[in-house]
Every structure is written in C-alpha cells, then in structure tokens.
Write an enzyme that holds these catalytic residues in place. Structure first.
Site, PDB file in Angstrom:
ATOM      1  N   TYR A  38      29.190  -7.161  33.394  1.00  0.00           N
ATOM      2  CA  TYR A  38      28.369  -8.063  33.419  1.00  0.00           C
ATOM      3  C   TYR A  38      28.381  -9.083  32.561  1.00  0.00           C
ATOM      4  CZ  TYR A  38      23.779 -10.375  33.027  1.00  0.00           C
ATOM      5  OH  TYR A  38      22.954 -11.388  32.662  1.00  0.00           O
ATOM      6  N   ALA A  39      28.207  -8.795  31.320  1.00  0.00           N
ATOM      7  CA  ALA A  39      28.312  -9.701  30.099  1.00  0.00           C
ATOM      8  C   ALA A  39      29.567 -10.616  30.273  1.00  0.00           C
ATOM      9  CB  ALA A  39      28.137  -8.962  28.891  1.00  0.00           C
TER      10      ALA A  39
END
Length: 325
Positions: free
Chosen positions: A141-142
């Site tokens: 996600y990051a």
C-alpha cells in the site's frame, strides 16, 4: 470554485467535500462505491464510476466545464489487504491513477491535489519525519503511494498540470456535524479496537511496550479527519502561491498507544481495561510528522485534540447505523 473529488464518497474524500461546501467551494464527487458509500454523496453532484473510465471523466468535465481543480482521494488503503493482493493494489492505486491523470490532461485540468500518505517515510531516531526525510515504504500500500508520487512528479515536470501531494498518517474522528465518518462498523486501527473493547466490555491489547518511545508503547500521528479536510481546502485556496510539491499534515507531537488509552478513558464514563502483549509481526515503533511547512505555506494547523477525535468517533459510532444501516 468547483472541484472534482475522486473517492469523494469515502471517509477522507467525503469529509473534504463537506469542508469544501462549508468554505463555499462546490464539490463534484466521483466514486466507484467499492469502499465508498452513496449516502455520503447525497445532495452533491455525484458520478458513480471508475477513475480509469475516460468516457466518464469526459462527461464530468463536459457537464461541469468550470471545474478548476481535482482532489484525488480514490485508493485502496488496507495494509494487510495490500500484502495479500499486491496486484490488485497496484492496479487500483497506480495504474488507474495514471489513466486518471491522462484523462485530466485531455480535459485541460491544470491542478491536482493528491491525498497521499506519510507511511512512505523512513522515520528518524526521534520518530519524526518532515518533507526532507528519506523514503522507505514498508508495505505494498505505502509503495503504491510512493510510486504514484514519483509518477506524478515526472508528469507534472513536462505536462500542463501541477500536482501537490499531501502526506499524513492516522486520521481519526468524524465530520463534527456528523455528515460523514468511517464506513466500517469494525475499523481495525487502534481507536477502532478501543471502541470495540469498550462496547463489548473486553480488554484492549497494547501490543508492544518496550519501544524506545516516551512510555514504551508505539507512537502514531492521530490527526482529526476534519483538520485533514480543512488542510485540503487551504491547499486548494492557496494553490499556485508556492513551489513546493509535497506538504506534511499532522499534529507535530504524536500520541503513544498508552496516551491514546488515557485520552479515551477521559472521554468515556466506563473506562476500558488494558492488557499488555508483545508486538505483532510487522509492528514498528511508529512515527509522527513535523508540520512547519503546512503552517507556513497553507496557514494551517490542527485545531482538534485527540480527545475530540475520540469523542467524535464515539458519536459517529452511535449514529452510524441510522445513516448507513
């Protein structure tokens, strides 16, 4: 001013839309409703669909030729889900964002605010980050946020669109007027787990108590979602008055898990019990962001305390079934 808000029926996007309305800015909401809620778009110009749908984006701009800017909030955001399904996350967050910007360029859009994440940073020894800190995203996600920022930087360097990224950590609370809040009945973040423990009369687990923080528990930057929303509005209103393309949003102090528990117990009549356990796989001590740049460039600073965020979260949890069923 009129703005298009992608993901405008989600937690962050819908609160940004409310803050825009309160500031005299007209929001146009675009949301696929994969995670957003149609209830959050009631009374607002709303288009249900995908940010990668070029025909839909063309229709929106044809019907709203006075759109001056875009706030891009559409994204999948659950870290464990991104680990389990990295292909889906890169497709939704990166590939579709690339399509979206291409459609914006075709329609003459010159301004975009990207609702990014401070989870892309590598925290310093004092657990703080600022806009000059190194990047070390720790989850798919990051990394999708970091990839998008790099992609946007390359595009804005040669194309007629400027893109400003706003980076922040952990939003809490709800619209103080209770128009919107978290869609999930059982959110997985620390405050959500505290509310669950309080409702069910079970202990709350503090996972990890030997971190090198001021009290041994992990530290996070819990910022009220309304403060985030007003920062997005401030960025819209001041767009073009500065050259920076990244601004951090946060409290400037951070809150440990134990401090969050103390604040929670000051708000509720019946305090929650706490049990201490070891850290979970993948847990880190945490981080929080310095926000001097936001204060200087946006003339913005957070106005709501963590206790107010907790109070608004509890109030929203009580009325959520009436609004969302």
């Amino acid at each position: 001013m009129k703005v298009l808000i992608s993901g405008g029926a989600g937690y962050i996007g819908s609160t940004v839309a409310s803050a825009c309305l309160d500031a005299g800015i007209t929001p146009v909401v675009l949301d696929s409703l994969v995670t957003g809620r149609g209830e959050f778009a009631r009374g607002r110009a709303f288009y249900e669909g995908d940010i990668a749908d070029g025909g839909l984006i063309d229709t929106i701009f044809a019907e709203h030729p006075d759109i001056e800017a875009v706030v891009h909030c559409a994204a999948l955001i659950v870290v464990p889900d991104s680990v389990a399904d990295p292909v889906g996350y890169y497709r939704a967050n990166v590939a579709k964002s690339l399509d979206f910007v291409e459609h914006l360029l075709r329609n003459g859009c010159e301004k975009m605010i990207f609702s990014s994440s401070a989870s892309i940073y590598e925290a310093g020894d004092d657990f703080t980050v600022d806009e000059s800190s190194g990047l070390a995203p720790q989850s798919p996600y990051a990394r999708t946020k970091a990839v998008c920022e790099g992609m946007f930087a390359d595009i804005s360097a040669t194309q007629p669109i400027r893109i400003l990224s706003l980076r922040y950590f952990n939003p809490i609370g709800a619209d103080p007027k209770m128009r919107t809040g978290l869609q999930l009945r059982r959110p997985s973040h620390a405050l959500g787990k505290m509310i669950e423990a309080w409702e069910e009369g079970t202990p709350f687990q503090v996972t990890g108590t030997s971190w090198p923080t001021r009290d041994g528990s992990g530290i996070r930057d819990y910022i009220h979602v309304w403060d985030l929303a007003t920062a997005h509005v401030a960025a819209l209103e001041r767009f073009g008055t500065f050259t920076e393309d990244v601004i951090n949003l946060g409290t400037g102090r951070g809150t440990t898990v134990r401090e969050l528990v103390d604040a929670f117990n000051e708000v509720v009549e019946r305090p929650i019990e706490v049990v201490e356990t070891g850290p979970r796989p993948g847990d880190v001590a945490g981080a929080y962001t310095r926000t001097e740049l936001a204060r200087r460039l946006l003339e913005w600073e957070p106005r709501h305390t963590v206790a107010e965020g907790i109070r608004h979260s509890l109030e929203w949890a009580r009325i959520r079934p009436e609004i969302l069923g």
